[in-house]
Design a protein around this motif. Structure first.
Motif, PDB file in Angstrom:
ATOM      1  N   VAL A   1      -4.432   8.035   6.139  1.00 39.69           N
ATOM      2  CA  VAL A   1      -5.542   8.688   5.452  1.00 39.69           C
ATOM      3  C   VAL A   1      -6.229   9.586   6.473  1.00 39.69           C
ATOM      4  O   VAL A   1      -6.837   9.107   7.423  1.00 39.69           O
ATOM      5  CB  VAL A   1      -6.539   7.671   4.867  1.00 39.69           C
TER       6      VAL A   1
ATOM      7  N   HIS B   1      -7.165  13.584  -1.671  1.00 40.40           N
ATOM      8  CA  HIS B   1      -7.908  12.580  -2.427  1.00 40.40           C
ATOM      9  C   HIS B   1      -9.390  12.922  -2.413  1.00 40.40           C
ATOM     10  O   HIS B   1      -9.981  13.081  -1.350  1.00 40.40           O
ATOM     11  CB  HIS B   1      -7.701  11.189  -1.819  1.00 40.40           C
TER      12      HIS B   1
ATOM     13  N   PHE C   1     -12.230   7.271  -3.658  1.00 34.18           N
ATOM     14  CA  PHE C   1     -11.544   5.989  -3.538  1.00 34.18           C
ATOM     15  C   PHE C   1     -12.367   4.959  -4.289  1.00 34.18           C
ATOM     16  O   PHE C   1     -13.469   5.255  -4.777  1.00 34.18           O
ATOM     17  CB  PHE C   1     -11.341   5.593  -2.073  1.00 34.18           C
TER      18      PHE C   1
ATOM     19  N   VAL D   1      -3.882  12.028   2.154  1.00 34.95           N
ATOM     20  CA  VAL D   1      -2.946  10.949   2.452  1.00 34.95           C
ATOM     21  C   VAL D   1      -1.641  11.566   2.948  1.00 34.95           C
ATOM     22  O   VAL D   1      -0.958  12.283   2.209  1.00 34.95           O
ATOM     23  CB  VAL D   1      -2.693  10.065   1.212  1.00 34.95           C
TER      24      VAL D   1
ATOM     25  N   GLU E   1      -5.709   6.930  -6.475  1.00 34.85           N
ATOM     26  CA  GLU E   1      -6.595   6.806  -5.324  1.00 34.85           C
ATOM     27  C   GLU E   1      -6.552   5.380  -4.797  1.00 34.85           C
ATOM     28  O   GLU E   1      -6.146   4.455  -5.499  1.00 34.85           O
ATOM     29  CB  GLU E   1      -8.035   7.169  -5.716  1.00 34.85           C
ATOM     30  N   LEU E   2      -7.011   5.203  -3.541  1.00 34.20           N
ATOM     31  CA  LEU E   2      -6.985   3.880  -2.938  1.00 34.20           C
ATOM     32  C   LEU E   2      -7.956   2.936  -3.642  1.00 34.20           C
ATOM     33  O   LEU E   2      -9.006   3.353  -4.126  1.00 34.20           O
ATOM     34  CB  LEU E   2      -7.347   3.956  -1.451  1.00 34.20           C
TER      35      LEU E   2
ATOM     36  N   TYR F   1      -9.861  -0.730  -2.754  1.00 31.66           N
ATOM     37  CA  TYR F   1     -10.214  -1.836  -1.872  1.00 31.66           C
ATOM     38  C   TYR F   1     -10.818  -2.928  -2.751  1.00 31.66           C
ATOM     39  O   TYR F   1     -11.828  -2.682  -3.429  1.00 31.66           O
ATOM     40  CB  TYR F   1     -11.243  -1.401  -0.829  1.00 31.66           C
TER      41      TYR F   1
ATOM     42  N   LEU G   1      -5.661  -4.361  -0.862  1.00 31.35           N
ATOM     43  CA  LEU G   1      -5.747  -2.902  -0.797  1.00 31.35           C
ATOM     44  C   LEU G   1      -4.510  -2.306  -1.436  1.00 31.35           C
ATOM     45  O   LEU G   1      -3.382  -2.696  -1.112  1.00 31.35           O
ATOM     46  CB  LEU G   1      -5.852  -2.427   0.657  1.00 31.35           C
TER      47      LEU G   1
ATOM     48  N   SER H   1      -2.685   1.238  -1.630  1.00 29.80           N
ATOM     49  CA  SER H   1      -2.663   2.584  -1.060  1.00 29.80           C
ATOM     50  C   SER H   1      -1.265   3.156  -1.242  1.00 29.80           C
ATOM     51  O   SER H   1      -0.407   2.563  -1.902  1.00 29.80           O
ATOM     52  CB  SER H   1      -3.065   2.563   0.417  1.00 29.80           C
TER      53      SER H   1
ATOM     54  N   SER I   1       4.629   3.314  -1.928  1.00 29.12           N
ATOM     55  CA  SER I   1       3.337   2.625  -1.951  1.00 29.12           C
ATOM     56  C   SER I   1       3.215   1.649  -0.793  1.00 29.12           C
ATOM     57  O   SER I   1       4.201   1.096  -0.303  1.00 29.12           O
ATOM     58  CB  SER I   1       3.165   1.857  -3.267  1.00 29.12           C
TER      59      SER I   1
ATOM     60  N   TYR J   1       0.774  -1.714   0.137  1.00 23.08           N
ATOM     61  CA  TYR J   1      -0.194  -2.692  -0.343  1.00 23.08           C
ATOM     62  C   TYR J   1      -0.474  -3.716   0.757  1.00 23.08           C
ATOM     63  O   TYR J   1       0.394  -3.990   1.598  1.00 23.08           O
ATOM     64  CB  TYR J   1       0.348  -3.439  -1.566  1.00 23.08           C
TER      65      TYR J   1
END
Length: 389
Positions: free
Chosen positions: A47, A72, A75, A98, A197-198, A200, A209, A211, A218, A220
């Motif tokens: 990121v 992005h 988030f 990203v 988008e990410l 959290y 998470l 991402s 991907s 994760y």
């Protein structure tokens, strides 16, 4: 070999600094212990803040970043019941991109020969000498022979375990350390992300998470006790856990697939100060580590490089003898702000073993406040997108 600046470490920080110095006509050489294939085989985050993107633009090495990077504008924070979107584009007028750290490193590596940046790979037993004076030098072994590089300055971009920081006497430096009681178990898979988008997530079972590296790959994470082992987590078990922690909305769009890479990374906050001693400057992980929660590691290294390149260029091109002494204070001012943000976001989104009902109530109250306050969202957005250098 003689040069003006000897850079230890050919990760993104070392290569970025080398390119910036060469662009300003400053002689430098980069010394790296590992091979190029080893460096490109490391899985890292991606990121990118404005500072990192702008430095690649300044060098004219941003073509692939612009064509393949994913801009992005926000988030999400998930609290088990809802997604709280932080609209960084609206709140700050900026965005993050990203783009995998491996790909950024590849761009810098591929341009080295064309740009006249000399990189020595496979340099074993690297050691720094006489860093207190004006004529430091570096020695290393390669192909069975001892090599020496004489320089005016050395910049340590060699990570947490490299030799550069150890070249500074304990009486001179101070370490600030916070180790966290969990690690991040990560899975990389060639599947589309569950959200553009990410996310959290703070769930009663722990942190998660969602991402990505691209539209088809991907990344994760879930937090796990430090006693856990990767082989205890099958792909199916990890996907099941992610679906629970990320919540039904994300789980409904989650595509499962076999892992390309799976590992557990411990979390720590670490700062070494000062970041300069004599003719030695430290940059990136050699001087500081942040938990990955705030996506600051690579971006802090980039801001260090920005300050270091500015100071070194001022010294060699404008005979500014005050530039180098000011490097550490300039860099550390931004480092500590990023450490604060990464620590606070980690504290907000994780359940710590020692926490009780009070600490959990504080997390709930904080997330409620974030959800209802534009001012709070703005503060988070400003830190996430990157504070000014």
């Amino acid at each position: 070999m003689k040069t003006q600046v000897c850079i230890i470490g050919a990760g993104p920080a070392g290569l970025l600094l080398g390119h910036l110095l060469r662009a300003e006509g400053v002689d430098c050489v980069v010394i790296e212990r590992q091979t190029p294939d080893y460096i490109l085989g490391r899985i890292r985050a991606g990121v990118l803040e404005s500072i990192t993107v702008s430095l690649m633009e300044r060098l004219g090495l941003d073509a692939r970043l612009k064509s393949e990077g994913l801009p992005h504008g926000g988030f999400n924070l998930a609290d088990g019941e809802r997604l709280i979107r932080i609209d960084i584009a609206d709140l700050t007028g900026k965005q993050v991109v990203v783009y995998g750290q491996t790909e950024l490193t590849r761009d810098l590596m591929d341009a080295a020969e064309e740009r006249g940046l000399e990189v020595v790979y496979g340099a074993a037993d690297t050691a720094l000498h006489d860093v207190e004076g004006d004529a430091p030098f570096v020695t290393y072994m390669k192909d069975g022979a001892l090599h020496r590089v004489d320089a005016r300055f050395i910049v340590g971009c060699d990570g947490f375990h490299g030799p550069s920081r150890r070249a500074i006497p304990a009486s001179v430096g101070k370490e600030y350390l916070r180790e966290y009681p969990f690690g991040w178990l990560g899975i990389l898979a060639d599947v589309p992300p569950c959200n553009h988008e990410l996310i959290y997530a703070n769930h009663e079972r722990g942190f998660a998470l969602a991402s990505m590296r691209s539209d088809t790959r991907s990344r994760y994470y879930v937090d796990v006790p430090l006693t856990d082992r990767v082989d205890e987590w099958s792909d199916d078990r990890l996907w099941d856990e992610l679906a629970v922690r990320l919540g039904p909305e994300a789980a409904a769009h989650m595509v499962r697939g076999p892992s390309i890479e799976k590992s557990i990374a411990p979390l720590r906050s670490f700062v070494f100060a000062p970041m300069r001693h004599g003719s030695l400057l430290l940059a990136g992980d050699a001087a500081h580590i942040v938990p990955p929660t705030g996506a600051k590691g690579l971006n802090l290294a980039a801001s260090d490089v920005y300050y270091a390149a500015d100071a070194l260029t001022a010294f060699f091109r404008r005979a500014d003898n005050d530039a180098i002494p000011g490097y550490s204070d300039r860099a550390l001012a931004r480092v500590w702000k990023a450490e604060r943000f990464s620590w606070s976001l980690t504290r907000l989104m994780h359940r710590f073993p020692e926490d009780g009902p009070f600490e959990r109530a504080m997390q709930v109250a904080e997330l409620d406040y974030i959800a209802s306050s534009r001012a709070m969202q703005t503060a988070i957005a400003e830190n996430y997108v990157g504070l000014p250098v």
